[in-house]
Motif scaffolding. Structure first.
Motif, PDB file in Angstrom:
ATOM      1  N   ILE A  77       2.607   1.405  -8.683  1.00  0.00           N
ATOM      2  CA  ILE A  77       2.129   0.044  -8.950  1.00  0.00           C
ATOM      3  C   ILE A  77       3.271  -0.955  -8.814  1.00  0.00           C
ATOM      4  CG2 ILE A  77       1.250  -1.473 -10.778  1.00  0.00           C
ATOM      5  CD1 ILE A  77      -0.376   0.986 -11.758  1.00  0.00           C
ATOM      6  N   TYR A  78       4.431  -0.623  -9.359  1.00  0.00           N
ATOM      7  CA  TYR A  78       5.575  -1.539  -9.270  1.00  0.00           C
ATOM      8  C   TYR A  78       6.050  -1.704  -7.833  1.00  0.00           C
ATOM      9  CZ  TYR A  78       6.140  -1.785 -14.354  1.00  0.00           C
ATOM     10  OH  TYR A  78       5.968  -2.016 -15.695  1.00  0.00           O
ATOM     11  N   LEU A  79       6.034  -0.638  -7.044  1.00  0.00           N
ATOM     12  CA  LEU A  79       6.432  -0.757  -5.639  1.00  0.00           C
ATOM     13  C   LEU A  79       5.431  -1.592  -4.845  1.00  0.00           C
ATOM     14  CD1 LEU A  79       7.840   2.784  -4.809  1.00  0.00           C
ATOM     15  CD2 LEU A  79       9.099   0.645  -5.037  1.00  0.00           C
ATOM     16  N   LEU A  80       4.145  -1.411  -5.117  1.00  0.00           N
ATOM     17  CA  LEU A  80       3.141  -2.230  -4.435  1.00  0.00           C
ATOM     18  C   LEU A  80       3.273  -3.708  -4.803  1.00  0.00           C
ATOM     19  CD1 LEU A  80      -0.049   0.003  -4.574  1.00  0.00           C
ATOM     20  CD2 LEU A  80       1.264  -0.655  -2.564  1.00  0.00           C
ATOM     21  N   LEU A  81       3.512  -3.993  -6.073  1.00  0.00           N
ATOM     22  CA  LEU A  81       3.722  -5.382  -6.487  1.00  0.00           C
ATOM     23  C   LEU A  81       4.966  -5.977  -5.842  1.00  0.00           C
ATOM     24  CD1 LEU A  81       2.791  -5.303 -10.276  1.00  0.00           C
ATOM     25  CD2 LEU A  81       1.601  -6.522  -8.450  1.00  0.00           C
ATOM     26  N   THR A  82       6.030  -5.187  -5.764  1.00  0.00           N
ATOM     27  CA  THR A  82       7.262  -5.662  -5.138  1.00  0.00           C
ATOM     28  C   THR A  82       7.031  -5.969  -3.668  1.00  0.00           C
ATOM     29  OG1 THR A  82       8.600  -4.397  -6.693  1.00  0.00           O
ATOM     30  CG2 THR A  82       9.671  -5.088  -4.663  1.00  0.00           C
ATOM     31  N   LEU A  83       6.333  -5.088  -2.960  1.00  0.00           N
ATOM     32  CA  LEU A  83       6.047  -5.333  -1.546  1.00  0.00           C
ATOM     33  C   LEU A  83       5.129  -6.540  -1.358  1.00  0.00           C
ATOM     34  CD1 LEU A  83       5.636  -1.688  -0.251  1.00  0.00           C
ATOM     35  CD2 LEU A  83       7.548  -3.248   0.147  1.00  0.00           C
ATOM     36  N   LEU A  84       4.168  -6.703  -2.251  1.00  0.00           N
ATOM     37  CA  LEU A  84       3.286  -7.861  -2.177  1.00  0.00           C
ATOM     38  C   LEU A  84       4.067  -9.157  -2.376  1.00  0.00           C
ATOM     39  CD1 LEU A  84       0.278  -8.863  -2.065  1.00  0.00           C
ATOM     40  CD2 LEU A  84       0.379  -8.805  -4.558  1.00  0.00           C
ATOM     41  N   PHE A  85       4.964  -9.177  -3.348  1.00  0.00           N
ATOM     42  CA  PHE A  85       5.773 -10.373  -3.576  1.00  0.00           C
ATOM     43  C   PHE A  85       6.751 -10.603  -2.432  1.00  0.00           C
ATOM     44  CE2 PHE A  85       4.992  -9.624  -8.320  1.00  0.00           C
ATOM     45  CZ  PHE A  85       3.876 -10.435  -8.304  1.00  0.00           C
ATOM     46  N   CYS A  86       7.237  -9.529  -1.803  1.00  0.00           N
ATOM     47  CA  CYS A  86       8.097  -9.690  -0.624  1.00  0.00           C
ATOM     48  C   CYS A  86       7.320 -10.321   0.526  1.00  0.00           C
ATOM     49  CB  CYS A  86       8.686  -8.349  -0.196  1.00  0.00           C
ATOM     50  SG  CYS A  86       9.989  -7.749  -1.266  1.00  0.00           S
ATOM     51  N   LEU A  87       6.044  -9.954   0.658  1.00  0.00           N
ATOM     52  CA  LEU A  87       5.198 -10.584   1.670  1.00  0.00           C
ATOM     53  C   LEU A  87       5.035 -12.071   1.369  1.00  0.00           C
ATOM     54  CD1 LEU A  87       3.227 -10.296   4.108  1.00  0.00           C
ATOM     55  CD2 LEU A  87       1.438  -9.912   2.400  1.00  0.00           C
ATOM     56  N   PHE A  88       4.832 -12.428   0.114  1.00  0.00           N
ATOM     57  CA  PHE A  88       4.728 -13.841  -0.258  1.00  0.00           C
ATOM     58  C   PHE A  88       6.036 -14.584   0.006  1.00  0.00           C
ATOM     59  CE2 PHE A  88       1.242 -12.808  -3.545  1.00  0.00           C
ATOM     60  CZ  PHE A  88       0.271 -12.934  -2.575  1.00  0.00           C
ATOM     61  N   ILE A  89       7.165 -13.917  -0.205  1.00  0.00           N
ATOM     62  CA  ILE A  89       8.458 -14.536   0.096  1.00  0.00           C
ATOM     63  C   ILE A  89       8.566 -14.816   1.588  1.00  0.00           C
ATOM     64  CG2 ILE A  89      10.959 -14.144   0.148  1.00  0.00           C
ATOM     65  CD1 ILE A  89      10.573 -12.489  -2.440  1.00  0.00           C
ATOM     66  N   TYR A  90       8.202 -13.821   2.395  1.00  0.00           N
ATOM     67  CA  TYR A  90       8.259 -13.983   3.850  1.00  0.00           C
ATOM     68  C   TYR A  90       7.344 -15.110   4.314  1.00  0.00           C
ATOM     69  CZ  TYR A  90       7.596 -13.026   8.776  1.00  0.00           C
ATOM     70  OH  TYR A  90       7.506 -13.147  10.133  1.00  0.00           O
ATOM     71  N   LEU A  91       6.114 -15.112   3.815  1.00  0.00           N
ATOM     72  CA  LEU A  91       5.179 -16.161   4.212  1.00  0.00           C
ATOM     73  C   LEU A  91       5.630 -17.525   3.723  1.00  0.00           C
ATOM     74  CD1 LEU A  91       1.764 -14.376   3.577  1.00  0.00           C
ATOM     75  CD2 LEU A  91       2.845 -14.884   5.761  1.00  0.00           C
ATOM     76  N   GLY A  92       6.210 -17.579   2.546  1.00  0.00           N
ATOM     77  CA  GLY A  92       6.703 -18.852   2.025  1.00  0.00           C
ATOM     78  C   GLY A  92       7.855 -19.404   2.824  1.00  0.00           C
ATOM     79  N   GLN A  93       8.716 -18.534   3.333  1.00  0.00           N
ATOM     80  CA  GLN A  93       9.854 -19.002   4.116  1.00  0.00           C
ATOM     81  C   GLN A  93       9.455 -19.374   5.538  1.00  0.00           C
ATOM     82  OE1 GLN A  93      12.780 -15.935   3.747  1.00  0.00           O
ATOM     83  NE2 GLN A  93      13.479 -16.682   1.772  1.00  0.00           N
TER      84      GLN A  93
END
Length: 100
Positions: A77-93
């Motif tokens: 669960i923590y790895l999936l959340l981390t990857l999801l937030f990394c996707l949001f970081i990428y999309l935000g940048q």
């Protein structure tokens, strides 16, 4: 007064998974969550509040990791959340370069 042994984790691997998920996984989720917010909103404000809310979120995630039945599931669960937030970081940048 010692803890009741029936409530303690018997497997050493489960104990290791819970401890590492609590410390490392909780930290990764907390940091990537705040960095994802910083990539979409005012970076300076988010990073200043991260000094306080990041620690509170990290402690809450530590408690959740020790309450979970399976250490491996909480790691997932923590790895999936981390990857999801990394996707949001990428999309935000890429989609919101003004906040960068």
């Amino acid at each position: 007064m010692p803890a009741n042994p029936k409530y303690l984790t018997q497997s050493k691997w489960q104990r290791f998974a819970k401890i590492t998920a609590a410390i490392l996984g909780g930290y990764f989720v907390s940091v990537t969550f705040h960095l994802a917010l910083a990539s979409w909103f005012n970076r300076a404000n988010i990073l200043m509040t991260m000094a306080f809310t990041g620690f509170i979120l990290w402690v809450a995630l530590m408690i959740i990791a020790f309450l979970a039945k399976s250490g491996w599931r909480i790691w997932g669960i923590y790895l999936l959340l981390t990857l999801l937030f990394c996707l949001f970081i990428y999309l935000g940048q890429t989609c919101n370069p003004i906040a960068s």
